[in-house]
Design a protein around this motif. Structure first.
Motif, PDB file in Angstrom:
ATOM      1  N   ASP A 164       0.820  -1.212   0.000  1.00 27.85           N
ATOM      2  CA  ASP A 164       0.000   0.000   0.000  1.00 27.85           C
ATOM      3  C   ASP A 164       0.855   1.265   0.000  1.00 27.85           C
ATOM      4  N   GLU A 165       0.191   2.402   0.182  1.00 27.69           N
ATOM      5  CA  GLU A 165       0.877   3.699   0.116  1.00 27.69           C
ATOM      6  C   GLU A 165       1.847   3.919   1.263  1.00 27.69           C
ATOM      7  N   HIS A 166       1.740   3.104   2.340  1.00 28.71           N
ATOM      8  CA  HIS A 166       2.644   3.225   3.481  1.00 28.71           C
ATOM      9  C   HIS A 166       3.793   2.213   3.425  1.00 28.71           C
ATOM     10  N   GLY A 167       3.858   1.448   2.335  1.00 29.47           N
ATOM     11  CA  GLY A 167       4.901   0.435   2.213  1.00 29.47           C
ATOM     12  C   GLY A 167       4.590  -0.854   2.936  1.00 29.47           C
ATOM     13  N   SER A 198      -9.469  10.857 -12.040  1.00 31.29           N
ATOM     14  CA  SER A 198      -8.218  11.245 -11.381  1.00 31.29           C
ATOM     15  C   SER A 198      -7.408  10.005 -11.045  1.00 31.29           C
ATOM     16  N   LEU A 199      -6.125  10.032 -11.399  1.00 34.40           N
ATOM     17  CA  LEU A 199      -5.151   9.003 -10.991  1.00 34.40           C
ATOM     18  C   LEU A 199      -3.952   9.745 -10.422  1.00 34.40           C
ATOM     19  N   LYS A 200      -3.718   9.615  -9.104  1.00 33.97           N
ATOM     20  CA  LYS A 200      -2.667  10.368  -8.434  1.00 33.97           C
ATOM     21  C   LYS A 200      -1.736   9.437  -7.656  1.00 33.97           C
ATOM     22  N   LEU A 201      -0.439   9.732  -7.732  1.00 32.01           N
ATOM     23  CA  LEU A 201       0.544   9.023  -6.920  1.00 32.01           C
ATOM     24  C   LEU A 201       0.283   9.318  -5.448  1.00 32.01           C
ATOM     25  N   ASN A 202       0.427   8.306  -4.588  1.00 28.55           N
ATOM     26  CA  ASN A 202       0.245   8.541  -3.154  1.00 28.55           C
ATOM     27  C   ASN A 202       1.433   8.070  -2.315  1.00 28.55           C
ATOM     28  N   ARG A 203       2.566   7.810  -2.981  1.00 27.30           N
ATOM     29  CA  ARG A 203       3.804   7.523  -2.256  1.00 27.30           C
ATOM     30  C   ARG A 203       4.991   7.966  -3.108  1.00 27.30           C
ATOM     31  N   ASP A 204       6.170   7.897  -2.534  1.00 30.06           N
ATOM     32  CA  ASP A 204       7.351   8.498  -3.177  1.00 30.06           C
ATOM     33  C   ASP A 204       8.278   7.478  -3.825  1.00 30.06           C
ATOM     34  N   HIS A 205       7.827   6.258  -4.016  1.00 28.24           N
ATOM     35  CA  HIS A 205       8.688   5.294  -4.696  1.00 28.24           C
ATOM     36  C   HIS A 205       7.854   4.326  -5.533  1.00 28.24           C
ATOM     37  N   ALA A 206       8.518   3.733  -6.512  1.00 31.26           N
ATOM     38  CA  ALA A 206       7.955   2.682  -7.347  1.00 31.26           C
ATOM     39  C   ALA A 206       9.026   1.625  -7.552  1.00 31.26           C
ATOM     40  N   GLY A 316      -1.488  -0.300 -10.047  1.00 32.00           N
ATOM     41  CA  GLY A 316      -1.114   1.060 -10.407  1.00 32.00           C
ATOM     42  C   GLY A 316       0.311   1.155 -10.925  1.00 32.00           C
ATOM     43  N   HIS A 317       0.502   1.982 -11.947  1.00 30.93           N
ATOM     44  CA  HIS A 317       1.822   2.265 -12.505  1.00 30.93           C
ATOM     45  C   HIS A 317       2.056   3.775 -12.493  1.00 30.93           C
ATOM     46  N   ALA A 318       3.231   4.197 -12.072  1.00 28.76           N
ATOM     47  CA  ALA A 318       3.585   5.613 -12.189  1.00 28.76           C
ATOM     48  C   ALA A 318       3.913   5.976 -13.625  1.00 28.76           C
ATOM     49  N   LEU A 319       4.412   4.994 -14.381  1.00 31.47           N
ATOM     50  CA  LEU A 319       4.784   5.208 -15.780  1.00 31.47           C
ATOM     51  C   LEU A 319       5.040   3.853 -16.409  1.00 31.47           C
ATOM     52  N   GLN A 320       4.716   3.746 -17.693  1.00 28.14           N
ATOM     53  CA  GLN A 320       5.022   2.521 -18.437  1.00 28.14           C
ATOM     54  C   GLN A 320       5.220   2.848 -19.903  1.00 28.14           C
ATOM     55  N   THR A 332       3.422   0.997  -8.444  1.00 32.06           N
ATOM     56  CA  THR A 332       3.183   1.819  -7.261  1.00 32.06           C
ATOM     57  C   THR A 332       1.705   1.791  -6.909  1.00 32.06           C
ATOM     58  N   SER A 333       1.363   2.366  -5.765  1.00 36.33           N
ATOM     59  CA  SER A 333      -0.034   2.504  -5.361  1.00 36.33           C
ATOM     60  C   SER A 333      -0.568   3.843  -5.847  1.00 36.33           C
TER      61      SER A 333
END
Length: 437
Positions: A164-167, A198-206, A316-320, A332-333
């Motif tokens: 999840d978004e908290h790892g 809306s699709l938004k990142l909710n953490r700082d890593h992937a 979820g993907h931050a980029l592909q 990522t989440s």
């Protein structure tokens, strides 16, 4: 547990039996250990019951919580049902024509649950916080929420590993999905339109890999890449909207790319006769499509296979890049907001995606040739259904305007997308009816 019993906690609106009018029920009939789901539309007036069961006319009676009715199919065959209704649940038995011998009869138990009616005239926005996740696309998993056409859902997904978004690991790896969401009024033969608001990142890593999928490897490349496939963590700069490999040195020391969040998984439950489908697989109803056009602002169209559609989402993907060539995208989440609409009595042969500038059809098959054929057939169907073109005219448009992109190489199926710019079609007036050749 069956849907009929687990869903009772979701049904907050319970109408008294003597006030039933145009109620919708979802029936689950046990056919020798296989559940068949049907939609019962039922109206009760002075103890008399009228309605339809999957479109077949129904007539019967209701008294003292005991319901009896007969459904007559297009061939004149009758099926008889007797049940007890307790608030928003029903259970009973049916007497139906045998599936192999129409002159014989067979008895089957069934349960049913009542679909809550819309309580407000305007579309609603539902906030849903998942507590468990699914590793299959299944018609037998109880809906997590009942929504209506026009409604929106705000929720969040895990990454493909179940984090999840908290790892924190919350589910088994393999693209665990949120859902399913039951869409009131959706029936087989309809199409669900899902707009990704809306699709938004909710953490700082992937997380990703440094390898290549097998379909891309020549013999020489395969020999050279035996040591690849190692994990690579990417830092996500949510303020700037950029991603870079964490701790990179050498040529990639200053490498970064703009993020473009997308959903790898978006699907409806498969139809009767299908077993639960792995969240790593795809079919006509969507699945692990890993198509990088499933992004914020676009609308995905999926053909309904079961009552209520039963919508799943995740991965979820931050980029592909095209094809998900490293096996993992930037996994990522995500925080997700989507809206659903229902296109009644219009079925499509393959998933569709619409952006502000393009129409796209997705072919998914065991080979790139199969996927290419399916994507092409889907685009021909779209041009004929929605733009009124003949087959000859649609083929001419493809010849001058189609673009083919590799959507997915990382799964058991190959995905190929056919795309046409809307600007090319600007002088063709859309039509609601398919053209006749």
């Amino acid at each position: 547990m069956t849907i009929a019993w687990k869903l009772s906690s979701l049904l907050l609106l319970v109408t008294p039996l003597d006030a039933l009018a145009a109620e919708q029920w979802i029936m689950a009939t046990d056919l020798w250990g296989n559940r068949s789901y049907q939609t019962l539309q039922m109206e009760v007036r002075d103890g008399r019951v009228q309605g339809t069961l999957d479109g077949d006319p129904v007539a019967g009676s209701l008294a003292d919580h005991r319901l009896t009715f007969t459904a007559t199919d297009s061939e004149g065959q009758e099926s008889h049902y007797t049940a007890r209704i307790d608030d928003a649940r029903m259970h009973g038995d049916s007497d139906q024509p045998d599936t192999n011998d129409r002159t014989a009869r067979a008895s089957h138990a069934f349960t049913a649950w009542r679909v809550p009616q819309r309580t407000q005239a305007t579309p609603q926005r539902h906030v849903f916080t998942p507590t468990d996740y699914s590793n299959t696309f299944s018609a037998d998993r109880a809906p997590v929420l009942v929504i209506h056409p026009g409604d929106s859902v705000q929720t969040r997904t895990l990454d493909s590993g179940g984090v999840d978004e908290h790892g924190v690991t919350r589910a088994l790896f393999g693209n665990p999905q949120v859902g399913p969401f039951f869409v009131a009024g959706a029936e087989p033969g309809d199409t669900l339109a899902i707009t990704l608001t809306s699709l938004k990142l909710n953490r700082d890593h992937a997380d990703s890999l440094d390898g290549l999928v097998g379909r891309l490897k020549t013999a020489r490349v395969a020999a050279e890449t035996t040591a690849l496939g190692k994990p690579v963590r990417w830092h996500l700069d949510r303020v700037r909207g950029m991603a870079r490999p964490q701790g990179a040195t050498g040529a990639l020391k200053d490498f970064e790319v703009p993020v473009k969040p997308m959903l790898g998984g978006l699907a409806l439950a498969p139809g009767f006769g299908y077993p639960p489908i792995s969240t790593g697989d795809t079919d006509v109803f969507g699945g692990n499509m890993d198509f990088n056009a499933v992004v914020e602002g676009n609308t995905v169209y999926l053909p309904v296979q079961q009552p209520g559609a039963l919508l799943y989402l995740g991965d979820g993907h931050a980029l592909q890049g095209d094809g998900e060539t490293t096996q993992w995208a930037l996994e990522t989440s995500l925080d997700v907001v989507l809206q659903v609409q229902l296109v009644k009595q219009q079925a499509f042969a393959t998933p569709r995606v619409e952006s502000p500038t393009q129409i796209m059809t997705l072919g998914q098959g065991g080979s790139s040739d199969d996927a290419l054929r399916i994507a092409t057939a889907g685009m021909l169907q779209w041009l004929r259904q929605s733009y009124g073109l003949t087959l000859s005219e649609a083929a001419q448009v493809l010849g001058v305007g189609v673009q083919y992109h590799v959507a997915n190489l990382a799964g058991r199926s190959v995905g190929v997308a056919a795309k046409i710019d809307k600007a090319l079609l600007r002088n063709i007036t859309p039509t609601a009816a398919p053209a006749k050749d």
